[in-house]
Write a protein that holds these residues in place. Structure first.
Motif, short mmCIF file in Angstrom:
data_model
loop_
_atom_site.label_atom_id
_atom_site.label_comp_id
_atom_site.label_asym_id
_atom_site.label_seq_id
_atom_site.Cartn_x
_atom_site.Cartn_y
_atom_site.Cartn_z
N ILE A 289 5.96 5.60 -24.17
CA ILE A 289 4.96 6.49 -23.58
C ILE A 289 5.40 6.93 -22.18
O ILE A 289 5.29 8.11 -21.82
N VAL A 290 5.93 5.99 -21.41
CA VAL A 290 6.43 6.33 -20.07
C VAL A 290 7.61 7.29 -20.19
O VAL A 290 7.72 8.28 -19.44
N LEU A 291 8.50 7.02 -21.15
CA LEU A 291 9.64 7.91 -21.36
C LEU A 291 9.16 9.32 -21.74
O LEU A 291 9.73 10.31 -21.28
N ALA A 292 8.11 9.39 -22.56
CA ALA A 292 7.57 10.69 -22.95
C ALA A 292 7.04 11.44 -21.73
O ALA A 292 7.23 12.67 -21.61
N ALA A 293 6.38 10.72 -20.83
CA ALA A 293 5.88 11.35 -19.61
C ALA A 293 7.03 11.88 -18.76
O ALA A 293 6.96 12.99 -18.21
N VAL A 294 8.11 11.10 -18.66
CA VAL A 294 9.28 11.54 -17.90
C VAL A 294 9.91 12.77 -18.53
O VAL A 294 10.29 13.73 -17.85
N VAL A 295 10.03 12.76 -19.87
CA VAL A 295 10.60 13.91 -20.57
C VAL A 295 9.75 15.15 -20.35
O VAL A 295 10.26 16.25 -20.11
N GLY A 296 8.42 14.97 -20.42
CA GLY A 296 7.53 16.10 -20.19
C GLY A 296 7.69 16.67 -18.79
O GLY A 296 7.74 17.90 -18.60
N LEU A 297 7.79 15.78 -17.77
CA LEU A 297 8.00 16.25 -16.40
C LEU A 297 9.34 16.94 -16.26
O LEU A 297 9.46 17.97 -15.59
N GLY A 298 10.37 16.36 -16.88
CA GLY A 298 11.69 16.97 -16.81
C GLY A 298 11.73 18.34 -17.45
O GLY A 298 12.36 19.27 -16.92
N ALA A 299 11.06 18.47 -18.59
CA ALA A 299 11.01 19.77 -19.26
C ALA A 299 10.31 20.80 -18.37
O ALA A 299 10.72 21.97 -18.30
N GLY A 300 9.25 20.37 -17.67
CA GLY A 300 8.56 21.28 -16.76
C GLY A 300 9.45 21.70 -15.60
O GLY A 300 9.46 22.88 -15.21
N MET A 301 10.23 20.76 -15.05
CA MET A 301 11.14 21.08 -13.96
C MET A 301 12.23 22.05 -14.40
O MET A 301 12.71 22.87 -13.60
N LEU A 302 12.62 21.96 -15.67
CA LEU A 302 13.64 22.86 -16.20
C LEU A 302 13.07 24.21 -16.59
O LEU A 302 13.82 25.12 -17.00
N GLY A 303 11.74 24.34 -16.52
CA GLY A 303 11.11 25.60 -16.85
C GLY A 303 10.88 25.83 -18.33
O GLY A 303 10.66 26.96 -18.76
N GLN B 262 8.93 25.76 -26.52
CA GLN B 262 10.33 25.31 -26.46
C GLN B 262 10.42 23.79 -26.58
O GLN B 262 11.32 23.26 -27.25
N LEU B 263 9.50 23.08 -25.95
CA LEU B 263 9.50 21.63 -26.06
C LEU B 263 9.13 21.22 -27.48
O LEU B 263 9.67 20.24 -28.01
N PHE B 264 8.22 21.95 -28.13
CA PHE B 264 7.89 21.66 -29.53
C PHE B 264 9.14 21.82 -30.41
O PHE B 264 9.38 21.00 -31.30
N LEU B 265 9.92 22.86 -30.18
CA LEU B 265 11.15 23.07 -30.94
C LEU B 265 12.12 21.91 -30.73
O LEU B 265 12.70 21.39 -31.70
N PHE C 216 6.43 7.30 -32.91
CA PHE C 216 5.15 7.99 -33.14
C PHE C 216 4.40 8.18 -31.83
O PHE C 216 3.85 9.26 -31.56
N TRP C 217 4.36 7.15 -30.99
CA TRP C 217 3.66 7.27 -29.71
C TRP C 217 4.39 8.24 -28.78
O TRP C 217 3.76 9.00 -28.04
N PHE C 218 5.72 8.21 -28.79
CA PHE C 218 6.49 9.16 -27.99
C PHE C 218 6.20 10.59 -28.45
O PHE C 218 5.90 11.47 -27.63
N PHE C 219 6.28 10.81 -29.74
CA PHE C 219 6.03 12.12 -30.34
C PHE C 219 4.61 12.59 -30.01
O PHE C 219 4.39 13.72 -29.56
N GLY C 220 3.62 11.73 -30.26
CA GLY C 220 2.24 12.09 -30.01
C GLY C 220 1.95 12.36 -28.56
O GLY C 220 1.18 13.28 -28.22
N THR C 221 2.56 11.56 -27.66
CA THR C 221 2.35 11.77 -26.23
C THR C 221 2.90 13.11 -25.78
O THR C 221 2.26 13.85 -25.02
N ILE C 222 4.11 13.44 -26.25
CA ILE C 222 4.71 14.73 -25.89
C ILE C 222 3.84 15.88 -26.38
O ILE C 222 3.51 16.81 -25.63
N VAL C 223 3.45 15.82 -27.66
CA VAL C 223 2.71 16.94 -28.25
C VAL C 223 1.34 17.10 -27.58
O VAL C 223 0.96 18.20 -27.15
#
Length: 635
Positions: A387-401, A406-409, A240-247
């Protein structure tokens, strides 16, 4: 049961001061963090420096959760909880006073030191926040109480972000002074209210605290994994925290790039964040109504499905650029398709509430009080990692463009996969969902006497008349605690229903002439369950009624009670009755073919009644007479 409301808790001293303290704490944390951002704009620092803060500040705040959660859990276990809440809110006054000096001196290093201390104070308060609820609430109040806490937290976070963001805009040149005064005043208010919380006994006052963070962290994580249902509930909360942090981390960019929000304005971002937060609060509050005041983990699969469905629709609602830019809230709402996006954001929040509130209630209801704080400390450690993993995923998604849609999907798909994995590990979640759907779809249930007479803890035998194949599911939906049902093995073996009964750990039994070994195994399992302090429900008639009446109670119930008494642990017996079931679906009033069709009384009104416990042992005849009295003429 329908007459009760979770909002009644807000009028009671055992809950209201605690609720206000935790809400003020969440509010003040977010006022402080947003006010720091306001100070950066006030000082006119560059965008690069603001970006550096955006990376450093969350890491500083969350570091104490990794370092000190295990120690905080032990401290919360050892000390009387009201005293600890007063201590932590006193710490908040000192920390916010330090932060106030930072604002007045406009010193960013001092503010970051205070931010670390704020994270430390939150780490100490975290294990108390949820472990105190089982001590002040009854089992049937856990879902409603957690719903109120989640609602209060969501709205407080949103309100704190808005307030903190507006301080420098409204105060102008006096922004630093206004920010300093606000955070100190809120901390003092929290401390004053904390002193009104009633005493809450320590969970393990004799616990010896280990001060080495690493081994203690590993120890509490192992403790939290001891029971599969609790372990996976913790995993669900962390997801839930991972999901909420990403969104929520994507909402600023989404509001500007996909919804057309004005560049440099946070108005539309705050609006969409408010939709998500209000949705989460609403879903959290609805959990008590939907669960009928039980810890209904069947809502968790429903929540997971709704989260993915609405997030998937959000992707399709606006996958690319907006039709117009430079919009405020009114301008956005005037655009075609905006209502769909509003509904999607609210829906994601509502189903997120359905997902997380029962998980918190499950952890509280299935964890011994002597371990509660340490289990929630383990939850905080795991949440921090996610939460830290969510931040890393968010940064990675940004680096991938990747764009926000698309991240919501990707998150909608990932949520389905993770939820399916959790439910496969612990099928009880899916079992409860299926039984919840069956009971709510087929019946209108009224419950009387259960909250008053079924014990909140400890062993007890429940006895009830037996009318339909759905009796066990209806009783399970009416009783806040988990129940071990003893049922005739032929009913236990009904396809589909059998999976539900097995997952619910029902105990199949046969008659002495049919299978004496199975019967003996059943009696042994019943006695073991009572020895473990569980609730056991028996249908002493031994079979479904064939005419709507109550057949004579068999002597097996006496044997169960006498065996427990002989072992030095007599258990109380709670007489219960089902009313209105004879004319409903799946009783023997219909033929087998008739039971497969749509019943004559779809959504039939049925009633569950419980009477005061009788001290065991007690005769089968006396129990039968009491159940007949409870049921009356309404078969």
């Amino acid at each position: 049961m329908a007459a009760h409301s979770q909002f009644a808790l807000l009028t009671q001293r055992r809950f209201l001061p605690y609720f206000i303290v935790q809400a003020l704490g969440a509010f003040n944390d977010n006022v402080y963090r947003q006010a720091i951002i306001g100070l950066l704009f006030f000082l006119g620092v560059s965008a690069e420096e603001r970006s550096t803060y955006a990376v450093i500040a969350p890491a500083i705040f969350i570091a104490p959760y990794f370092l000190f959660s295990a120690i905080a859990g032990q401290v919360a276990e050892k000390l009387e909880k009201q005293r600890l809440i007063v201590v932590t809110t006193s710490m908040e006054i000192a920390i916010m006073s330090l932060a106030a000096v930072g604002f007045l001196l406009q010193s960013m290093p001092l503010l970051l030191v205070a931010l670390f201390c704020t994270g430390l104070q939150s780490t100490l308060f975290g294990p108390v926040k949820y472990s105190v609820l089982p001590a002040i609430l009854k089992p049937e109040e856990l879902t409603g109480g957690n719903g109120l806490v989640e609602m209060g937290t969501s709205i407080s976070i949103l309100g704190g972000m808005i307030t903190g963001g507006l301080i420098f805009q409204l105060a102008g040149a006096h922004g630093p002074e206004a920010a300093a005064a606000a955070i100190v005043a809120l901390a003092i208010a929290g401390n004053l209210v904390a002193r009104m919380i009633p005493r809450v006994d320590a969970g393990a006052p004799d616990l010896k605290i280990g001060w080495n963070p690493l081994p203690e962290s590993l120890a509490v994580l192992r403790m939290a994994r001891a029971q599969p249902a609790v372990r996976n509930a913790i995993l669900g909360v962390s997801w839930f925290w991972f999901f909420g942090t990403i969104v929520t981390s994507q909402l600023p960019a989404y509001a500007e790039l996909n919804l057309g929000g004005a560049s440099g304005s946070a108005t539309l971002y705050i609006f969409v964040l408010a939709l998500f937060s209000v949705g989460t609060g609403t879903g959290s509050l609805l959990c008590e109504k939907l669960s009928a005041r039980t810890v209904e983990i069947g809502l968790v699969p429903l929540g997971a499905a709704g989260m993915s469905a609405f997030l998937l629709d959000l992707y399709f609602a606006r996958p690319g650029a907006p039709p117009a830019t430079g919009l405020d809230v009114a301008g956005f709402l005037a655009q075609p398709g905006s209502l769909r996006i509003v509904v999607d954001l609210l829906g994601i929040g509502v189903f997120t509430g359905f997902f997380v509130v029962p998980l918190f209630a499950l952890i509280q209801s299935r964890t011994p009080s002597s371990r509660m704080s340490r289990v929630f400390a383990a939850l905080n450690i795991q949440n921090s990692g996610f939460i830290v993993l969510a931040a890393v995923v968010g940064l990675g998604a940004g680096m991938l463009g990747w764009s926000s849609p698309q991240l919501f999907l990707a998150m909608a798909i990932a949520n389905v996969l993770v939820a399916a994995w959790i439910f496969a590990l612990v099928p009880e979640f899916l079992m409860r969902f299926l039984s919840w759907v069956l009971v709510r779809a087929l019946y209108r249930l009224r419950v009387r006497g259960v909250e008053e007479h079924v014990p909140d803890e400890g062993a007890a035998v429940l006895v009830c008349n037996h009318v339909s194949y759905m009796d066990a599911l209806i009783l399970a939906a009416s009783i806040p605690r988990p129940v071990r049902f003893v049922m005739y093995y032929r009913i236990f073996d009904i396809p589909v229903m059998s999976w539900i009964f097995r997952t619910a750990r029902a105990i199949p039994i046969a008659g002495a002439r049919e299978d004496p070994e199975r019967m003996q195994r059943a009696f042994d399992a019943i006695d073991a369950a009572l020895a473990e302090g569980e609730l056991v429900c028996i249908f002493p008639e031994g079979a479904l009624t064939k005419d709507g009446g109550i057949a004579p109670f068999r002597s097996g119930v006496e044997r169960i009670l006498e065996r427990a008494a002989a072992a030095g642990r007599p258990v109380p017996v709670v007489p219960m009755a089902l009313r209105g079931m004879w004319a409903s679906m799946w009783s023997r009033r219909d033929s087998r073919l008739g039971r497969m069709r749509v019943p004559r009384r779809l959504r039939a009104r049925v009633e569950v009644i419980a009477a005061a416990p009788l001290p065991g042992p007690v005769s089968a005849q006396a129990l039968e007479a009491r159940v007949r009295e409870l049921r009356g003429d309404d078969a």
